[in-house]
Design an enzyme around this catalytic site. Structure first.
Site, PDB file in Angstrom:
ATOM      1  N   ASP A  96       1.349  -1.005   0.209  1.00 22.61           N
ATOM      2  CA  ASP A  96       0.137  -0.185   0.314  1.00 22.61           C
ATOM      3  C   ASP A  96       0.706   1.069   0.130  1.00 22.61           C
ATOM      4  O   ASP A  96       2.408   1.478   0.830  1.00 22.61           O
ATOM      5  CB  ASP A  96      -1.145  -0.050   1.398  1.00 22.61           C
ATOM      6  CG  ASP A  96      -2.325   0.461   1.501  1.00 22.61           C
ATOM      7  OD1 ASP A  96      -1.872   1.796   0.540  1.00 22.61           O
ATOM      8  OD2 ASP A  96      -3.098  -0.076   1.771  1.00 22.61           O
ATOM      9  N   ASP A 198      -2.468   4.701  -2.745  1.00 18.88           N
ATOM     10  CA  ASP A 198      -3.964   5.160  -1.584  1.00 18.88           C
ATOM     11  C   ASP A 198      -3.809   6.766  -2.306  1.00 18.88           C
ATOM     12  O   ASP A 198      -3.284   7.338  -2.026  1.00 18.88           O
ATOM     13  CB  ASP A 198      -3.130   4.816  -0.133  1.00 18.88           C
ATOM     14  CG  ASP A 198      -3.747   5.393   0.799  1.00 18.88           C
ATOM     15  OD1 ASP A 198      -5.145   5.134   0.725  1.00 18.88           O
ATOM     16  OD2 ASP A 198      -3.491   6.824   1.165  1.00 18.88           O
ATOM     17  N   GLU A 255      -6.589   2.909  -5.742  1.00 17.28           N
ATOM     18  CA  GLU A 255      -7.829   3.457  -4.947  1.00 17.28           C
ATOM     19  C   GLU A 255      -8.360   4.981  -4.384  1.00 17.28           C
ATOM     20  O   GLU A 255      -7.980   5.390  -4.512  1.00 17.28           O
ATOM     21  CB  GLU A 255      -7.164   2.856  -3.704  1.00 17.28           C
ATOM     22  CG  GLU A 255      -7.896   3.140  -2.797  1.00 17.28           C
ATOM     23  CD  GLU A 255      -8.804   4.206  -1.164  1.00 17.28           C
ATOM     24  OE1 GLU A 255      -9.673   4.567   0.173  1.00 17.28           O
ATOM     25  OE2 GLU A 255      -7.667   5.230  -1.128  1.00 17.28           O
ATOM     26  N   HIS A 333     -10.609  -1.873   5.301  1.00 19.62           N
ATOM     27  CA  HIS A 333     -10.847  -1.449   6.577  1.00 19.62           C
ATOM     28  C   HIS A 333     -11.129  -0.071   6.727  1.00 19.62           C
ATOM     29  O   HIS A 333     -10.934   0.411   8.052  1.00 19.62           O
ATOM     30  CB  HIS A 333      -8.967  -1.260   6.814  1.00 19.62           C
ATOM     31  CG  HIS A 333      -8.125  -0.176   6.027  1.00 19.62           C
ATOM     32  ND1 HIS A 333      -8.380  -0.963   4.134  1.00 19.62           N
ATOM     33  CD2 HIS A 333      -8.074   1.572   5.839  1.00 19.62           C
ATOM     34  CE1 HIS A 333      -7.970   0.522   3.795  1.00 19.62           C
ATOM     35  NE2 HIS A 333      -7.795   1.272   4.340  1.00 19.62           N
ATOM     36  N   ASP A 334     -11.892   0.167   5.816  1.00 21.23           N
ATOM     37  CA  ASP A 334     -12.326   1.716   6.493  1.00 21.23           C
ATOM     38  C   ASP A 334     -14.139   1.839   6.410  1.00 21.23           C
ATOM     39  O   ASP A 334     -14.293   2.684   6.795  1.00 21.23           O
ATOM     40  CB  ASP A 334     -12.263   2.637   4.904  1.00 21.23           C
ATOM     41  CG  ASP A 334     -10.264   3.055   4.788  1.00 21.23           C
ATOM     42  OD1 ASP A 334     -10.215   3.014   5.965  1.00 21.23           O
ATOM     43  OD2 ASP A 334      -9.800   3.686   4.316  1.00 21.23           O
TER      44      ASP A 334
HETATM   45  C1  GLC Z   1      -7.838   5.682   1.906  1.00 22.61           C
HETATM   46  C2  GLC Z   1      -7.602   4.600   2.920  1.00 22.61           C
HETATM   47  C3  GLC Z   1      -7.564   5.250   4.338  1.00 22.61           C
HETATM   48  C4  GLC Z   1      -6.515   6.117   4.992  1.00 22.61           C
HETATM   49  C5  GLC Z   1      -6.766   7.309   3.719  1.00 22.61           C
HETATM   50  C6  GLC Z   1      -5.668   7.877   4.059  1.00 22.61           C
HETATM   51  O1  GLC Z   1      -8.975   6.165   2.243  1.00 22.61           O
HETATM   52  O2  GLC Z   1      -7.748   3.263   2.851  1.00 22.61           O
HETATM   53  O3  GLC Z   1      -7.456   3.853   5.529  1.00 22.61           O
HETATM   54  O4  GLC Z   1      -7.158   6.998   5.937  1.00 22.61           O
HETATM   55  O5  GLC Z   1      -6.783   6.692   2.674  1.00 22.61           O
HETATM   56  O6  GLC Z   1      -4.128   7.900   3.680  1.00 22.61           O
END
Ligand code: GLC
Ligand code: CA
Length: 552
Positions: A96, A198, A255, A333-334
């Site tokens: 990631d 990310d 993402e 995880h979100d």
């Molecule tokens: C993405 C991740 C999240 C994180 C955010 C900032 O949305 O999935 O967990 O807080 O990016 O990096």
């Protein structure tokens, strides 16, 4: 065909997977310890949430050194051992990579703040105050303004879309773009097979001298100014070209939590140097129960609308046909775990089997969050004050002002807050679930399901996932095109077809017995739960689900 066109991805939250040195925090040796488990279930790819050195303000998404492993997780030797062992088993590893921001403890940012002549100042986004205030009214995703004062110059602000300890990088600066590409190359040389990019849709920002017109908040989080701007595609293309020139089969999965199917198409068009796939966080077909208008949407009880789910996937499947693979996922995880956030009779394991069958046999790349395969619930915290993530804290403050009782707030948080989904993996029935001998860093009440019991039981959910993933590898379910079958509204059925093979998936999304007549063909059941086949007719018990195949 690239290896990642057949990827079946297991998502690991490293801090919560397996602790091997009894400090209560999962680590890379813990990942190594379970590579066989992951392989045996049928996965071929692992995505690890961030493992670089980090103050852990946002569990690793705030990176202070991209070239080393966070000491709580292990060191470079552990990493190399993990890569070697994973590759030996035929497993690919995806890291990631936070590319939109760093930690405020990153040496670039520290130098930018402390050194008046810093060459790193322009690595970040700054603006002088306007009439003694923030330069504009844009809101951060984590609450409040996107602007925070330079600790050494109170007349100037830096920009942060997420936490104030996570300053955004200035992608306009070619040095930033080069630095991020160099980080990726460093890890490719260490054997990494790909990256999750990310928050990549946020790397370009609009002109800072404008205000959001959204009225109801002081600092509205208004995507117009910092999501999907045209420059994102340019920056992405330069990065992708450089990485693919360096190692062509590096898998890049972007993402973009708010992306729709058209966005996903835009960022994955072949020949345009985009991502290989895009994953969002909104394809679950959920509708909020608006019965309580005081509760913000994200925390409301949700109902799964099969109708909406069908429409979502018909859209993604048709928009992305001939472009890229849709991603198929029930969570990450979100967001809280599937079993908690929906008001389905989800403790009935048939429902879990149905949801897995209908999701993962569609055309696309399965991405499965650790623990889903054993039907894990999220952690249940005992009191409201156990929640300390920003979104929860904001909710608690808001609802306290509206005179909600703590027990009501606790219930909402236990069902919907993301921290509950980040609990320790449940390996066995010991005190801390076989995760650790010490109380885990993130801890609350757990349910009883565990890997050891699940693997012994031929009818368990984990065994079902294993069978399902082995079906996914069949030609029709990997390569076939997708066609929705128009049926009873409570049935989700679709056809998958290649030149040589046909597959059909039929699921009964109701608590009634349903009949389904198959198209004229010689069908063979390859996966089934609570379904009988006689002649060409299926009888599906409540929540029954099945997949069948036929040769052309
Ligand atoms: C993405 C991740 C999240 C994180 C955010 C900032 O949305 O999935 O967990 O807080 O990016 O990096
Ligand atoms: Ca540990």
């Amino acid at each position: 065909m690239n290896w990642y066109d057949k990827a079946i991805v297991y998502q690991i939250y490293p801090k919560s997977f397996q602790d091997t040195n009894d400090d209560g925090i999962g680590d890379l040796q813990g990942v190594i310890a379970h590579l066989d488990y992951i392989k045996n279930l049928g996965f071929n790819t692992i995505w690890l949430n961030p493992i670089f050195v980090s103050p852990q303000v946002d569990n690793g998404y705030d990176v202070s050194n991209y070239f080393a492993i966070d000491p709580i997780l292990g060191d470079m030797d552990d990493f190399t051992e993990m890569m070697d062992k994973a590759h030996h088993l035929g497993l690919h590893i995806i890291l990631d990579l936070p590319i939109n921001h760093t930690s405020d403890q990153h040496p670039w940012f520290k130098d930018a703040v402390n050194n008046p002549n810093s060459i790193f100042k322009d690595y970040y986004i700054w603006h002088k105050q306007v009439n003694g205030h923030e330069p504009n009214n844009w809101g951060s995703f984590f609450g409040g303004s996107v602007w925070e004062k330079n600790p050494n110059n109170s007349e100037e602000y830096y920009f942060h879309l997420f936490d104030k300890k996570m300053p955004d990088l200035n992608w306009k600066n070619p040095e930033v773009r080069k630095s991020i590409a160099d980080i990726a190359k460093f890890w490719i040389e260490k054997g990494v097979d790909g990256f999750r990019l990310d928050a990549f849709i946020h790397i370009a920002k609009a002109n800072l001298e404008q205000n959001s017109l959204i009225q109801d908040e002081q600092f509205p989080a208004d995507d117009t100014f910092y999501a999907k701007l045209p420059k994102v595609k340019d920056y992405l293309a330069t990065f992708v070209r450089e990485i693919k020139d360096f190692k062509p089969d590096t898998f890049l999965f972007g993402e973009a939590s708010s992306a729709n199917a058209l966005d996903a198409a835009e960022y994955t068009r072949p020949d345009e140097d985009g991502c290989d796939v895009v994953v969002n966080s909104g394809n679950y077909g959920e509708v909020y129960d608006d019965s309580n208008p005081d509760v913000p949407g994200f925390f409301q009880t949700r109902r799964l609308s099969l109708d909406r789910l069908k429409k979502t996937y018909v859209t993604w499947e048709s928009v992305l046909a001939n472009i890229s693979l849709p991603t198929l996922t029930w969570g990450n995880h979100d967001i809280s775990r599937l079993r908690d956030r929906l008001n389905l009779p989800i403790d009935n394991e048939d429902v879990s089997k149905l949801l897995a069958t209908l999701m993962y046999l569609q055309r696309g790349m399965p991405i499965i969050y650790y623990g889903e395969e054993i039907g894990m619930h999220g952690l249940k915290y005992q009191q409201v004050s156990d929640f300390d993530d920003q979104r929860a804290v904001d909710l608690i403050n808001t609802l306290h002002k509206k005179s909600f009782k703590d027990e009501e707030i606790l219930k909402l948080l236990n069902n919907q807050d993301e921290m509950t989904a980040r609990g320790p993996m449940q390996w066995d029935d010991s005190q801390y679930c076989g995760f650790s001998n010490k109380e885990p860093w993130n801890w609350g009440q757990t349910d009883e399901t565990n890997v050891s019991a699940e693997l012994k039981d031929s009818k368990s959910l984990a065994t079902f996932y294993k069978n399902l993933l082995s079906m996914k590898k069949h030609d029709c379910f990997t390569n076939g095109d997708y066609q929705l079958l128009i049926t009873d509204p409570e049935i989700y059925a679709y056809l998958r077809q290649t030149r040589d093979n046909k597959g059909i998936v039929v699921t009964n999304f109701s608590n009634k017995v349903k009949k389904f007549t198959l198209p004229e063909e010689k069908w063979k059941k390859v996966l089934a739960n609570k379904v009988k086949l006689t002649n060409n007719e299926l009888i599906l018990d409540p929540w029954g689900s099945c997949a069948l195949e036929s040769k052309i």
